[in-house]
Design a protein around this motif. Structure first.
Motif, PDB file in Angstrom:
ATOM      1  N   LYS A 179      -0.651 -20.353 -17.474  1.00 24.93           N
ATOM      2  CA  LYS A 179      -1.501 -19.248 -17.290  1.00 24.93           C
ATOM      3  C   LYS A 179      -0.984 -18.006 -16.949  1.00 24.93           C
ATOM      4  O   LYS A 179       0.100 -18.087 -15.961  1.00 24.93           O
ATOM      5  CB  LYS A 179      -2.629 -19.375 -16.292  1.00 24.93           C
ATOM      6  CG  LYS A 179      -3.726 -18.661 -16.392  1.00 24.93           C
ATOM      7  CD  LYS A 179      -5.013 -18.971 -15.530  1.00 24.93           C
ATOM      8  CE  LYS A 179      -6.297 -18.105 -15.730  1.00 24.93           C
ATOM      9  NZ  LYS A 179      -7.296 -18.453 -14.633  1.00 24.93           N
ATOM     10  N   GLU A 197       0.509 -19.136 -13.178  1.00 27.98           N
ATOM     11  CA  GLU A 197       0.316 -20.409 -12.657  1.00 27.98           C
ATOM     12  C   GLU A 197       1.226 -21.557 -13.535  1.00 27.98           C
ATOM     13  O   GLU A 197       1.160 -21.512 -14.943  1.00 27.98           O
ATOM     14  CB  GLU A 197      -1.179 -20.594 -12.987  1.00 27.98           C
ATOM     15  CG  GLU A 197      -1.600 -21.873 -12.375  1.00 27.98           C
ATOM     16  CD  GLU A 197      -3.277 -21.916 -12.282  1.00 27.98           C
ATOM     17  OE1 GLU A 197      -3.717 -20.956 -12.559  1.00 27.98           O
ATOM     18  OE2 GLU A 197      -3.699 -23.066 -12.075  1.00 27.98           O
ATOM     19  N   LEU A 238       2.826  -9.468 -12.840  1.00 28.50           N
ATOM     20  CA  LEU A 238       2.302 -10.445 -13.379  1.00 28.50           C
ATOM     21  C   LEU A 238       2.118 -11.967 -12.391  1.00 28.50           C
ATOM     22  O   LEU A 238       2.901 -11.863 -11.589  1.00 28.50           O
ATOM     23  CB  LEU A 238       3.074 -11.082 -14.648  1.00 28.50           C
ATOM     24  CG  LEU A 238       2.786 -10.310 -15.830  1.00 28.50           C
ATOM     25  CD1 LEU A 238       3.250  -8.655 -15.695  1.00 28.50           C
ATOM     26  CD2 LEU A 238       3.464 -10.914 -17.232  1.00 28.50           C
ATOM     27  N   GLU A 239       0.985 -12.598 -12.626  1.00 25.57           N
ATOM     28  CA  GLU A 239       0.931 -13.690 -11.824  1.00 25.57           C
ATOM     29  C   GLU A 239       0.891 -14.692 -12.992  1.00 25.57           C
ATOM     30  O   GLU A 239       0.325 -14.999 -13.897  1.00 25.57           O
ATOM     31  CB  GLU A 239      -0.598 -13.685 -11.121  1.00 25.57           C
ATOM     32  CG  GLU A 239      -0.576 -12.996  -9.768  1.00 25.57           C
ATOM     33  CD  GLU A 239      -1.858 -13.250  -9.288  1.00 25.57           C
ATOM     34  OE1 GLU A 239      -2.367 -12.285  -8.233  1.00 25.57           O
ATOM     35  OE2 GLU A 239      -2.558 -14.157  -9.495  1.00 25.57           O
ATOM     36  N   GLU A 283       1.999 -12.750 -22.529  1.00 29.49           N
ATOM     37  CA  GLU A 283       1.418 -13.959 -22.507  1.00 29.49           C
ATOM     38  C   GLU A 283       2.134 -14.745 -23.472  1.00 29.49           C
ATOM     39  O   GLU A 283       2.621 -16.118 -23.293  1.00 29.49           O
ATOM     40  CB  GLU A 283      -0.015 -13.896 -23.047  1.00 29.49           C
ATOM     41  CG  GLU A 283      -0.624 -15.165 -23.058  1.00 29.49           C
ATOM     42  CD  GLU A 283      -2.248 -15.024 -23.117  1.00 29.49           C
ATOM     43  OE1 GLU A 283      -2.914 -13.862 -22.400  1.00 29.49           O
ATOM     44  OE2 GLU A 283      -2.985 -15.988 -23.528  1.00 29.49           O
ATOM     45  N   GLN A 331      -1.407 -14.147 -15.960  1.00 22.40           N
ATOM     46  CA  GLN A 331      -2.498 -13.364 -15.475  1.00 22.40           C
ATOM     47  C   GLN A 331      -1.816 -11.563 -15.499  1.00 22.40           C
ATOM     48  O   GLN A 331      -0.717 -11.614 -15.043  1.00 22.40           O
ATOM     49  CB  GLN A 331      -3.168 -13.435 -14.363  1.00 22.40           C
ATOM     50  CG  GLN A 331      -4.291 -14.547 -14.557  1.00 22.40           C
ATOM     51  CD  GLN A 331      -5.406 -14.562 -13.555  1.00 22.40           C
ATOM     52  OE1 GLN A 331      -4.746 -14.805 -12.356  1.00 22.40           O
ATOM     53  NE2 GLN A 331      -6.649 -14.725 -13.886  1.00 22.40           N
ATOM     54  N   ASN A 332      -2.424 -10.537 -15.753  1.00 20.57           N
ATOM     55  CA  ASN A 332      -1.997  -9.091 -15.790  1.00 20.57           C
ATOM     56  C   ASN A 332      -1.502  -8.916 -16.905  1.00 20.57           C
ATOM     57  O   ASN A 332      -1.106  -7.656 -17.183  1.00 20.57           O
ATOM     58  CB  ASN A 332      -1.293  -8.949 -14.417  1.00 20.57           C
ATOM     59  CG  ASN A 332      -2.397  -9.036 -13.272  1.00 20.57           C
ATOM     60  OD1 ASN A 332      -3.547  -9.120 -13.496  1.00 20.57           O
ATOM     61  ND2 ASN A 332      -1.743  -9.026 -12.258  1.00 20.57           N
TER      62      ASN A 332
END
Lengths: 130, 429
Positions: free
Chosen positions: B29, B21, B18-19, B38, B31-32
């Motif tokens: 945020k 932010e 995962l990324e 989420e 991502q992935n």
């Protein structure tokens, strides 16, 4: 109508699992998925309420149609609503019958309870925080 | 700031790509990740402070007060139950086991209502398993039995099976055959090459039929077994025998339905049978992020993976007797410490109700259904979000969870160590 109660995880249940006081969790965990033919026999529509009774108790749920659910089966996401009527007997294995509880399903006008109310029914006291 | 290679602590997949932010101490945020990741990182609402139930309602108390009262509750109990542990790191789990040993408690983890039966079966006949990397790179036949990864482990298929490009399976979607066995036509069933819809409670019979066919005894199988046609069973057996490398993943559809651990034993023995023809492995799809870790930690410290009873001064294990649901159903425990789990929501009502009758303390980042049944709730860090620690992926691979933000909460391992110190006259574990 005699049915078997099957329970399991769903994405919406998992996504709201840390927000058990929220309305969205109540909607998800109190949805009872039935085969559309069974709903027709019961004379109920999507969104109507059903009372589901077992030897362990009874609970009011919201009926939802699901083609994938077999006839004479109902599916409810794991959580306090399904567990309100599942027997605590484990047959010496430690594991209750989370997927094979015999239930009786009938239409009802009664209202849904909140998670807090279900916990208060068994001696708890809700703490309001979402 | 962008943080790379973050591990999602939600489910047993422990996706490590995962990324995140972050901005101003907040995650803005993800991502992935899947929808579960989420929500885990983005909608993290904690209790602001420890709370205690009074005769008229709830009051906020200090951490010191909450820890002191928890130690007193545990010290005064004859048969305390320490339950949960699967959504935190191994560091907290190990302190839990030390507390259990010190005060003669029963300690159990959430596998008791999850893959406990799988462990019982593995103890009987062994576990022919492998890591998910092997499955990804080699498996050309995948069986999902009594599980629905699209809902419960949303990235399992894209990272390891159906859609994952593997070293020996470069064109996964064409080269992998996916078989789904379930009583429900789930979304996972919708993308299967073969969907086997069995009648409720028919798993054991279908597994036995497949074993017979693989053994060359198809002539003894009737025209239908638990709603599945003999033709389909023979077709499935042939697909499995022709596989270069087959992998069976199973879920709670096997562990919770009639037969419980005997279903798993039969599935493992089918795997054994298939290994006379080709390479086949079998593994449970573990639910909570670190439930496998709780089994590991309990086992290396006590010899047993769950339901460990220290009342005799030594570790004793007898699922059905020392399992949390049974202890609560019998009204046996007189105090409970619930860590990183929610038995109020996930145990049958009669078992959960006992928690409201005894002094129950919850240590969990979030308010949950058990909060309402508790006397004290102590909020803490969430492993993998604001605490680092070790977790075990569903295939037994240990992965270091990262601390990605600081929210100012104490680590549950620290809270537990302070409780241990109080119980042990100031001496640590």
């Amino acid at each position: 109508m005699k049915c078997i109660l099957n329970t399991g995880r769903t994405v919406p249940q998992g996504a709201s699992v840390e927000h058990k006081g929220a309305d969205v969790y109540r909607t998800i965990a109190s949805s009872c998925f039935l085969n559309p033919v069974d709903m027709m026999i019961l004379g109920i529509e999507d969104g109507d309420r059903v009372r589901v009774t077992t030897s362990a108790g009874q609970i009011v749920l919201t009926a939802r149609p699901a083609e994938g659910v077999a006839r004479a089966e109902i599916f409810v996401a794991i959580g306090p609503y399904a567990n309100h009527i599942i027997s605590s007997e484990t047959h010496g294995t430690g594991m209750p019958d989370f997927k094979s509880q015999r239930v009786d399903v009938e239409p009802t006008e009664e209202l849904l309870k909140s998670v807090g109310e279900l916990m208060e029914d068994i001696g708890g006291l809700r703490y309001d925080h979402t | 700031m962008i943080i790379h290679d973050v591990i999602c602590p939600f489910c047993g997949c422990l996706c490590d790509d995962l990324e995140l932010e972050t901005e101003g101490g907040k995650i803005i945020k993800v991502q992935n990740g899947c929808a579960l990741a989420e929500s885990t990182f983005m909608t993290d609402t904690r209790l602001p402070a420890p709370i205690r139930r009074t005769e008229t309602g709830w009051e906020e108390i200090s951490y010191n007060e909450a820890i002191k009262e928890t130690a007193e509750i545990l010290q005064g109990a004859d048969r305390p139950l320490l339950y949960g542990w699967s959504s935190t790191h191994g560091e907290a789990q190990s302190v839990g086991v030390h507390i259990a040993e010190l005060i003669g408690a029963v300690i159990d983890n959430t596998s008791t209502v999850c893959h406990g039966p799988s462990i019982l079966a593995i103890q009987e006949v062994g576990h022919p398993g492998c890591t998910l990397g092997q499955v990804k790179n080699r498996a050309d036949v995948i069986i999902y039995w009594g599980c629905n990864p699209i809902e419960a482990h949303p990235r399992h298929m894209s990272r390891y099976t159906t859609y994952a490009t593997g070293f020996f399976v470069p064109d996964a979607q064409r080269e992998r055959t996916v078989i789904v066995v379930d009583t429900r036509r789930t979304d996972t069933a919708g993308i299967a090459d073969e969907f086997v819809q069995i009648e409720h409670g028919g798993d054991y019979a279908v597994l036995s039929a497949l074993r017979a066919i693989v053994r060359g005894k198809a002539s003894v199988i009737p025209a239908k077994v638990a709603g599945v046609s003999k033709e389909q069973l023979i077709r499935i057996a042939e697909i499995c025998k022709r596989a270069k490398f087959g992998a069976i993943f199973f879920g709670l559809g096997l562990t919770m339905s009639r037969g419980k651990y005997k279903n798993i034993r039969n599935a493992i023995e089918l795997t054994d049978e298939l290994n006379r023809h080709t390479k086949f492995v079998i593994s449970p799809l573990r639910g909570h992020g670190n439930v496998y870790g709780s089994n590991e930690v309990f086992t290396w410290m006590t010899g047993y993976p769950f339901a460990v009873d220290f009342a005799r001064g030594i570790a004793f294990y007898n699922p059905g007797e020392t399992t949390a649901v049974d202890i609560l159903r019998r009204g046996e425990c007189d105090a409970a410490l619930i860590v990183a789990s929610d038995p109020g929501a996930n145990f049958p009502r009669a078992a959960a109700a006992h928690l409201a009758k005894i002094p129950t303390v919850v240590i969990d980042p979030h308010m949950n259904a058990t909060t309402a049944l508790a006397r004290i709730h102590i909020p803490c860090t969430a492993a993998g979000i604001d605490a680092a620690g070790t977790a075990y992926r569903m295939d037994g691979v240990p992965i270091r969870l990262k601390k990605v933000i600081d929210r100012g909460y104490p680590d549950d391992a620290e809270i537990l160590k302070k409780i241990y110190d109080r119980l042990n006259g100031g001496k640590g574990p």
